[in-house]
Each structure stands twice: as C-alpha cells, then as structure tokens.
Design an enzyme around this catalytic site. Structure first.
Site, PDB file in Angstrom:
ATOM      1  N   SER A  23       0.859  -1.178   0.000  1.00 24.60           N
ATOM      2  CA  SER A  23       0.000   0.000   0.000  1.00 24.60           C
ATOM      3  C   SER A  23       0.897   1.230   0.000  1.00 24.60           C
ATOM      4  O   SER A  23       1.703   1.387  -0.918  1.00 24.60           O
ATOM      5  CB  SER A  23      -0.959  -0.039   1.197  1.00 24.60           C
ATOM      6  OG  SER A  23      -1.870   1.036   1.139  1.00 24.60           O
ATOM      7  N   HIS A  50      -2.768  -0.826  -3.326  1.00 27.40           N
ATOM      8  CA  HIS A  50      -4.021  -0.098  -3.127  1.00 27.40           C
ATOM      9  C   HIS A  50      -4.069   1.105  -4.054  1.00 27.40           C
ATOM     10  O   HIS A  50      -3.091   1.847  -4.177  1.00 27.40           O
ATOM     11  CB  HIS A  50      -4.130   0.372  -1.676  1.00 27.40           C
ATOM     12  CG  HIS A  50      -4.366  -0.738  -0.714  1.00 27.40           C
ATOM     13  ND1 HIS A  50      -4.172  -0.621   0.639  1.00 27.40           N
ATOM     14  CD2 HIS A  50      -4.797  -2.015  -0.915  1.00 27.40           C
ATOM     15  CE1 HIS A  50      -4.472  -1.763   1.228  1.00 27.40           C
ATOM     16  NE2 HIS A  50      -4.841  -2.623   0.313  1.00 27.40           N
ATOM     17  N   ASP A 143      -4.592  -4.755   5.677  1.00 24.34           N
ATOM     18  CA  ASP A 143      -4.828  -5.616   4.524  1.00 24.34           C
ATOM     19  C   ASP A 143      -3.586  -6.458   4.235  1.00 24.34           C
ATOM     20  O   ASP A 143      -2.458  -5.974   4.299  1.00 24.34           O
ATOM     21  CB  ASP A 143      -5.174  -4.757   3.299  1.00 24.34           C
ATOM     22  CG  ASP A 143      -5.732  -5.571   2.147  1.00 24.34           C
ATOM     23  OD1 ASP A 143      -6.190  -6.703   2.378  1.00 24.34           O
ATOM     24  OD2 ASP A 143      -5.717  -5.063   1.012  1.00 24.34           O
TER      25      ASP A 143
END
Length: 200
Positions: A23, A50, A143
C-alpha cells in the site's frame, strides 16, 4: 531471519507464482524489487497495490519500460502465465481461480480497499497451495495479514518486508503479529530471493 534459510524452505517445492501486496510506499518498493528479473522468469508475478477507485491504474505503463519481462494489467478470465508480471487494476477485487485464471469482482471494499490484498492472497492460496510465495510490503492498514496467513496455512512460503525498513510499517507489523512469516527481509534481500527462485 536471513536468506540462509531459503534453501531448506524451498526444498521439495516447485514455485509457480509469486503474489506481492503493498500500500503506502509500495510503488517505490516495487521499483527496487522487480526490475532486474530475467526475461524468461519461470513463474508468474502478481502485484497488488491499493489504488484510488476513481483513478485508472498506470502501474503497468510505469513498469513496462523498466523490465525485460512482459508486464500487463490482469484481465478477467485471463490465464495466469509464467514469465509475466501482472498488476491489479483499480475498482475491482482481483482473485485467482483454481484453474489458474484471473477473476475480477465488485464485492464491497475490504480494509477500505478495492482491490484488496486479502482477496488476492486467499484465492491464490487455494489455487497454488505450496507452489506459492506471498510477499507483503510497506503499507498503512491491516490488509494482507489474513491473506498471508492463508498462504502459510496452505503450505506456501511467506515473506514480509522488515518493518524497520518499510516506508509505513503498519502492514508488515500486523502480518508478523498475526502469524510469524517464514522470512522477514529487506527489499534487497527480497529481490535476491526472487532471483534465487530461478535457481531452485
């Protein structure tokens, strides 16, 4: 944990695919990891970062001129091929079916993200089992922790970027907290690992 453990971790395995999740700070991390992989790399590499839902991903375009391997955005129903780097596009979850093809879906965001790393890693764990390497890099939320744990439970090899080196340590720290990975490595060592897979 060092790369000295890798030969024993790889013993008896035939790695078919590598899944990389990241991310915040992930583009810079991948620019250190992926360039330099050989043209005829013997496994598929699937990277998910992301992305804002309302913006088209340009990751394939960014990486294509920097790599000798083919680079493309993963497409629905496309077969996963070795020797190719795939990037997840924006706005859809990306998963891998048991027949080793990609699937795009519109389920609700997970960890505020769509695509989400957990969806990809959990599906890849089902599809590849011990023939999978999961790598989780820098990022600002949780995540990927469940996805990496699923890869470990399926017998795959799990690698986390050293949180002390990560631009944002939250994601690798949560993965380590949730389930101890096989290896915790710097980006340079993860790049070396990717090259060592070729000689396994």
């Amino acid at each position: 944990m060092s790369l000295d453990l890798l030969p024993s971790l790889l013993q008896g395995r035939q790695i078919e695919a590598v899944i990389i999740g990241a991310s915040a700070g992930g583009v810079g991390a991948l620019l250190r990891l992926l360039p330099g992989l050989p043209t005829q790399y013997g496994r598929a590499v699937v990277a998910l970062l992301h992305l804002p839902e309302n913006r088209q991903s340009q990751l394939a375009e960014v990486f294509r001129p920097r790599m000798s391997m083919p680079v493309r955005e993963a497409a629905d129903k496309e077969a996963v091929s070795s020797g190719t780097v795939y990037f997840a596009g924006s706005g859809y979850h990306l998963s891998i079916e048991t027949d080793h093809s990609f699937s795009l879906s519109c389920e609700a965001p997970l960890h505020f993200a769509r695509p989400a790393i957990d969806y990809l890693m959990e599906s890849a764990a089902d599809a590849y089992g011990p023939a999978l390497v999961g790598i989780l890099l820098t990022g600002a939320n949780y995540d990927g922790a469940a996805g990496l744990a699923a890869i470990a439970a399926a017998g795959g090899l799990t690698v986390v970027q050293d949180p002390r080196e990560a631009e944002v340590a939250t994601m690798p720290q949560e993965a380590i907290r949730r389930r101890q990975p096989d290896l915790i490595l710097t980006l340079d060592d993860i790049h070396t690992l990717l090259l060592m897979l070729e000689n396994n």
